[in-house]
Design a protein around this motif. Structure first.
Motif, short mmCIF file in Angstrom:
data_model
loop_
_atom_site.label_atom_id
_atom_site.label_comp_id
_atom_site.label_asym_id
_atom_site.label_seq_id
_atom_site.Cartn_x
_atom_site.Cartn_y
_atom_site.Cartn_z
N THR A 1 -6.68 -1.73 0.85
CA THR A 1 -5.27 -1.91 0.54
C THR A 1 -4.69 -3.05 1.36
O THR A 1 -3.88 -3.85 0.86
N PHE A 2 -5.10 -3.15 2.61
CA PHE A 2 -4.65 -4.23 3.48
C PHE A 2 -5.07 -5.59 2.90
O PHE A 2 -4.28 -6.53 2.88
N ILE A 3 -6.30 -5.68 2.42
CA ILE A 3 -6.78 -6.94 1.83
C ILE A 3 -5.92 -7.32 0.63
O ILE A 3 -5.53 -8.48 0.46
N LYS A 4 -5.59 -6.33 -0.22
CA LYS A 4 -4.73 -6.61 -1.38
C LYS A 4 -3.36 -7.10 -0.93
O LYS A 4 -2.81 -8.03 -1.51
N ARG A 5 -2.81 -6.50 0.11
CA ARG A 5 -1.49 -6.92 0.60
C ARG A 5 -1.54 -8.34 1.17
O ARG A 5 -0.59 -9.11 1.01
N VAL A 6 -2.64 -8.69 1.83
CA VAL A 6 -2.78 -10.05 2.36
C VAL A 6 -2.84 -11.06 1.21
O VAL A 6 -2.19 -12.11 1.27
N VAL A 7 -3.57 -10.73 0.15
CA VAL A 7 -3.63 -11.62 -1.01
C VAL A 7 -2.24 -11.73 -1.64
O VAL A 7 -1.81 -12.83 -2.03
N ASP A 8 -1.51 -10.62 -1.75
CA ASP A 8 -0.12 -10.65 -2.23
C ASP A 8 0.70 -11.65 -1.42
O ASP A 8 1.39 -12.51 -1.96
N PHE A 9 0.62 -11.50 -0.10
CA PHE A 9 1.40 -12.36 0.79
C PHE A 9 1.03 -13.83 0.59
O PHE A 9 1.92 -14.69 0.54
N LEU A 10 -0.25 -14.13 0.51
CA LEU A 10 -0.68 -15.51 0.37
C LEU A 10 -0.17 -16.13 -0.93
O LEU A 10 0.26 -17.29 -0.94
N ILE A 11 -0.18 -15.36 -2.01
CA ILE A 11 0.32 -15.89 -3.28
C ILE A 11 1.82 -16.11 -3.19
O ILE A 11 2.34 -17.16 -3.59
N ILE A 12 2.55 -15.14 -2.65
CA ILE A 12 4.00 -15.30 -2.53
C ILE A 12 4.34 -16.48 -1.61
O ILE A 12 5.22 -17.28 -1.92
N ALA A 13 3.63 -16.60 -0.50
CA ALA A 13 3.88 -17.70 0.43
C ALA A 13 3.60 -19.05 -0.24
O ALA A 13 4.36 -20.00 -0.05
N ALA A 14 2.55 -19.13 -1.05
CA ALA A 14 2.23 -20.38 -1.74
C ALA A 14 3.33 -20.74 -2.74
O ALA A 14 3.73 -21.91 -2.83
N VAL A 15 3.83 -19.76 -3.46
CA VAL A 15 4.88 -20.02 -4.44
C VAL A 15 6.17 -20.45 -3.74
O VAL A 15 6.84 -21.39 -4.17
N VAL A 16 6.52 -19.76 -2.67
CA VAL A 16 7.74 -20.12 -1.92
C VAL A 16 7.60 -21.52 -1.33
O VAL A 16 8.54 -22.33 -1.39
#
Length: 136
Positions: A77-92
């Motif tokens: 679950t932590f790995i999925k959350r990190v991938v979420d964060f990376l995608i959101i950070a890239a879009v922002v």
């Protein structure tokens, strides 16, 4: 009544309303990205590394006993959350870069020279009159 009026003025400011809209859109965008990661990105990655479902990746510290739930570290679950964060950070990051580029283009446009003041107009008329007298 003073506090109520101050609160109304605070809420009525444009920055507060803009921030509220940004938070709401950000939350909705976060849910979209979470779905993208959980439902689109992670299944192929799990398949590539041997058919692993990331939500099942965990370290069991204590097994479930007598109706007490197991104690686990859910690193999948932590790995999925990190991938979420990376995608959101890239879009922002991309959005901020685009906004900065648009602002630079607006700043790069040369400002029109200011219109001459009344004094300058009057001096130009006097100059033109003096020129015509000399030429005559």
């Amino acid at each position: 009544m003073g506090i109520v009026n101050e609160f109304k003025q605070f809420v009525a400011r444009g920055n507060v309303v803009d921030m509220a809209v940004g938070v709401i859109i950000g939350l909705a965008f976060g849910q979209i990205v979470s779905s993208l990661v959980s439902d689109v990105v992670m299944p192929p990655i799990g398949l590539l590394i041997g058919g692993v479902d990331f939500s099942d990746l965990m370290i069991v510290l204590r097994e479930a006993e007598n109706g007490v739930a197991a104690v686990t570290i859910n690193y999948g679950t932590f790995i999925k959350r990190v991938v979420d964060f990376l995608i959101i950070a890239a879009v922002v990051f991309a959005a901020i870069k685009m906004i900065a580029r648009l602002q630079r283009k607006e700043e790069a446009k040369p400002a029109e020279p200011p219109a001459p003041s009344n004094e300058e107009k009057l001096l130009a008329e006097i100059r033109d009159l003096l020129k015509t007298r000399r030429d005559s």
